[in-house]
Design an enzyme around this catalytic site. Sequence first.
Site, PDB file in Angstrom:
ATOM      1  N   GLU A 251      -0.362  -9.526  -0.495  1.00 22.46           N
ATOM      2  CA  GLU A 251      -1.946  -9.472  -0.385  1.00 22.46           C
ATOM      3  C   GLU A 251      -2.770  -9.679  -1.412  1.00 22.46           C
ATOM      4  O   GLU A 251      -3.770 -10.442  -1.715  1.00 22.46           O
ATOM      5  CB  GLU A 251      -2.485  -8.720   0.773  1.00 22.46           C
ATOM      6  CG  GLU A 251      -1.754  -8.798   2.085  1.00 22.46           C
ATOM      7  CD  GLU A 251      -2.297  -7.528   2.863  1.00 22.46           C
ATOM      8  OE1 GLU A 251      -1.685  -6.602   2.700  1.00 22.46           O
ATOM      9  OE2 GLU A 251      -2.759  -7.728   4.159  1.00 22.46           O
TER      10      GLU A 251
ATOM     11  N   GLY B  13       0.809  -4.962   0.931  1.00 19.61           N
ATOM     12  CA  GLY B  13      -0.306  -4.961   0.025  1.00 19.61           C
ATOM     13  C   GLY B  13      -0.222  -5.835  -1.090  1.00 19.61           C
ATOM     14  O   GLY B  13      -1.099  -6.379  -1.787  1.00 19.61           O
TER      15      GLY B  13
ATOM     16  N   ALA C 219       0.832  -1.014  -0.155  1.00 13.80           N
ATOM     17  CA  ALA C 219       0.100  -0.091   0.061  1.00 13.80           C
ATOM     18  C   ALA C 219       0.874   0.972  -0.005  1.00 13.80           C
ATOM     19  O   ALA C 219       1.984   1.165   0.413  1.00 13.80           O
ATOM     20  CB  ALA C 219      -0.944  -0.088   1.171  1.00 13.80           C
TER      21      ALA C 219
HETATM   22  N1  CAA Z   1       4.600   3.014  -0.727  1.00 14.70           N
HETATM   23  C1  CAA Z   1       5.097   4.299  -1.228  1.00 14.70           C
HETATM   24  N2  CAA Z   1       6.192   4.544  -1.881  1.00 14.70           N
HETATM   25  C2  CAA Z   1       6.905   3.448  -1.853  1.00 14.70           C
HETATM   26  C3  CAA Z   1       6.475   2.245  -1.266  1.00 14.70           C
HETATM   27  C4  CAA Z   1       5.289   1.966  -0.713  1.00 14.70           C
HETATM   28  N3  CAA Z   1       4.988   0.687  -0.246  1.00 14.70           N
HETATM   29  N4  CAA Z   1       7.504   1.248  -1.326  1.00 14.70           N
HETATM   30  C5  CAA Z   1       8.523   2.081  -2.203  1.00 14.70           C
HETATM   31  N5  CAA Z   1       8.255   3.352  -2.476  1.00 14.70           N
HETATM   32  C6  CAA Z   1       8.851   4.398  -3.116  1.00 14.70           C
HETATM   33  C7  CAA Z   1      10.228   4.832  -2.592  1.00 14.70           C
HETATM   34  O1  CAA Z   1       9.648   5.716  -1.453  1.00 14.70           O
HETATM   35  C8  CAA Z   1      10.799   5.293  -3.522  1.00 14.70           C
HETATM   36  O2  CAA Z   1      10.369   6.586  -3.952  1.00 14.70           O
HETATM   37  P1  CAA Z   1      11.560   7.900  -4.014  1.00 14.70           P
HETATM   38  O3  CAA Z   1      12.313   7.374  -5.175  1.00 14.70           O
HETATM   39  O4  CAA Z   1      10.585   8.814  -4.385  1.00 14.70           O
HETATM   40  O5  CAA Z   1      12.259   7.732  -2.722  1.00 14.70           O
HETATM   41  C9  CAA Z   1      10.692   4.247  -4.641  1.00 14.70           C
HETATM   42  O6  CAA Z   1       9.574   3.804  -4.263  1.00 14.70           O
HETATM   43  C10 CAA Z   1      11.684   3.329  -4.739  1.00 14.70           C
HETATM   44  O7  CAA Z   1      11.936   2.559  -3.528  1.00 14.70           O
HETATM   45  P2  CAA Z   1      13.389   2.404  -2.634  1.00 14.70           P
HETATM   46  O8  CAA Z   1      14.263   3.635  -3.029  1.00 14.70           O
HETATM   47  O9  CAA Z   1      13.100   2.114  -1.312  1.00 14.70           O
HETATM   48  O10 CAA Z   1      13.845   1.088  -3.450  1.00 14.70           O
HETATM   49  P3  CAA Z   1      14.842   0.014  -2.802  1.00 14.70           P
HETATM   50  O11 CAA Z   1      15.017  -0.877  -4.009  1.00 14.70           O
HETATM   51  O12 CAA Z   1      15.834   0.611  -2.165  1.00 14.70           O
HETATM   52  O13 CAA Z   1      13.891  -0.959  -1.613  1.00 14.70           O
HETATM   53  C11 CAA Z   1      11.758  -1.866  -1.064  1.00 14.70           C
HETATM   54  C12 CAA Z   1      12.691  -1.380  -2.321  1.00 14.70           C
HETATM   55  C13 CAA Z   1      12.700  -2.935  -0.229  1.00 14.70           C
HETATM   56  C14 CAA Z   1      10.714  -2.553  -1.721  1.00 14.70           C
HETATM   57  C15 CAA Z   1      11.352  -0.557  -0.472  1.00 14.70           C
HETATM   58  O14 CAA Z   1      10.974   0.288  -1.187  1.00 14.70           O
HETATM   59  C16 CAA Z   1      10.498  -0.934   0.924  1.00 14.70           C
HETATM   60  O15 CAA Z   1      10.702  -1.466   2.030  1.00 14.70           O
HETATM   61  N6  CAA Z   1       9.065  -0.542   0.515  1.00 14.70           N
HETATM   62  C17 CAA Z   1       8.091  -0.415   1.387  1.00 14.70           C
HETATM   63  C18 CAA Z   1       7.663  -2.012   1.712  1.00 14.70           C
HETATM   64  C19 CAA Z   1       6.385  -1.888   2.722  1.00 14.70           C
HETATM   65  O16 CAA Z   1       6.648  -1.798   3.864  1.00 14.70           O
HETATM   66  N7  CAA Z   1       5.376  -2.488   2.307  1.00 14.70           N
HETATM   67  C20 CAA Z   1       4.292  -2.289   3.136  1.00 14.70           C
HETATM   68  C21 CAA Z   1       3.229  -1.224   2.899  1.00 14.70           C
HETATM   69  S1  CAA Z   1       1.927  -1.056   4.016  1.00 14.70           S
HETATM   70  C22 CAA Z   1       0.820  -2.159   3.292  1.00 14.70           C
HETATM   71  O17 CAA Z   1       0.882  -2.833   2.422  1.00 14.70           O
HETATM   72  C23 CAA Z   1      -0.554  -2.385   4.235  1.00 14.70           C
HETATM   73  C24 CAA Z   1      -1.742  -3.125   3.674  1.00 14.70           C
HETATM   74  O18 CAA Z   1      -1.507  -4.346   4.406  1.00 14.70           O
HETATM   75  C25 CAA Z   1      -2.486  -2.893   3.011  1.00 14.70           C
END
Ligand code: CAA
Length: 270
Positions: free
Chosen positions: A124, A121, A78
């Site tokens: 999911e 998400g 998400a």
């Molecule tokens: N939401 C918003 N933006 C996101 C995102 C997310 N879930 N995941 C990645 N992005 C964005 C980053 O902020 C980044 O944007 P900027 O370039 O503007 O900074 C861009 O995507 C690229 O991401 P990274 O620079 O972080 O890339 P990476 O290769 O270093 O890491 C990753 C990749 C490990 C997937 C890391 O991005 C990450 O940990 N993302 C979040 C994963 C997460 O926590 N997901 C759960 C979300 S909560 C949820 O899903 C609730 C639910 O159950 C419905």
Amino acid sequence: MTTKLEEKEMTTATTYKNLRTEVTGATAVVTLNRPQVLNALNTELMTELADALQNFDRDEQVRVIILTGGERAFAAGADIKEMADESTVSMMLRDNLAIWDKIRFIKKPIIAAISGFALGGGCELAMMCDMIIASETAQFGQPEINIGVIPGAGGTQRLTRVFGKYRAMEIILSGRPFSAKEACELGLVNRVVPVEVLMDEAHALAAEIAKKSPLAVRLAKEAVLKTYEMTLNEGLQFERKSFYMLFDSKDQKEGMKAFLEKRPANFTGR
Ligand code: CAA
């Protein structure tokens, strides 16, 4: 490379801001397309996704749907930026996750073709699909615990039903990602393939299912999903009634006649 026949059969469907959609023969492909944020699932994308899936569910030309993302990410969860400042009340009033229910009620089979990150998400959403084909680069996980929340779109329920309590508990409480290989060994993924052939594999499976009676496919999907909701006795009753119901379809007559005449059946969905 597409053949002349495939090109003729290929039509481009509605245009969306965060998705690409395409219909080839009886298969619709929906591609999540917000690559700048690894396909983070914001409200706009999820609204478009529900709309696209519902349209394909109504389209008689389409018999199977493939849901995919990019090579780097299916979806990284998400959209954290969208929800970071929300409160309990605003989350409840907006109730964004209600959009996901629309996907849950799609009647046609959905095959997820996953490459790269399928986190939170994203994992999911993959689990809401009916079959999952993963590339060797796919990485699954429920990392919500790392950002102070828990899965909100079915992770605690669907992952536990597949993995069992102990493995699901570790994945959800530690937030650690797991590989496509591990997902396959634990039963979350149908098969793992090299990234170059991911879409070919998904299309091959879709084409195989598209040849069957769409009515039987629909009732089979419904019956399998009922195992999540019913006792064994209720599920068996549901299955038996669905089986009997198909005997009023032309497809049942055609299927059994074709078997007896030793020829392939031509199912029309009637
Ligand atoms: N939401 C918003 N933006 C996101 C995102 C997310 N879930 N995941 C990645 N992005 C964005 C980053 O902020 C980044 O944007 P900027 O370039 O503007 O900074 C861009 O995507 C690229 O991401 P990274 O620079 O972080 O890339 P990476 O290769 O270093 O890491 C990753 C990749 C490990 C997937 C890391 O991005 C990450 O940990 N993302 C979040 C994963 C997460 O926590 N997901 C759960 C979300 S909560 C949820 O899903 C609730 C639910 O159950 C419905």
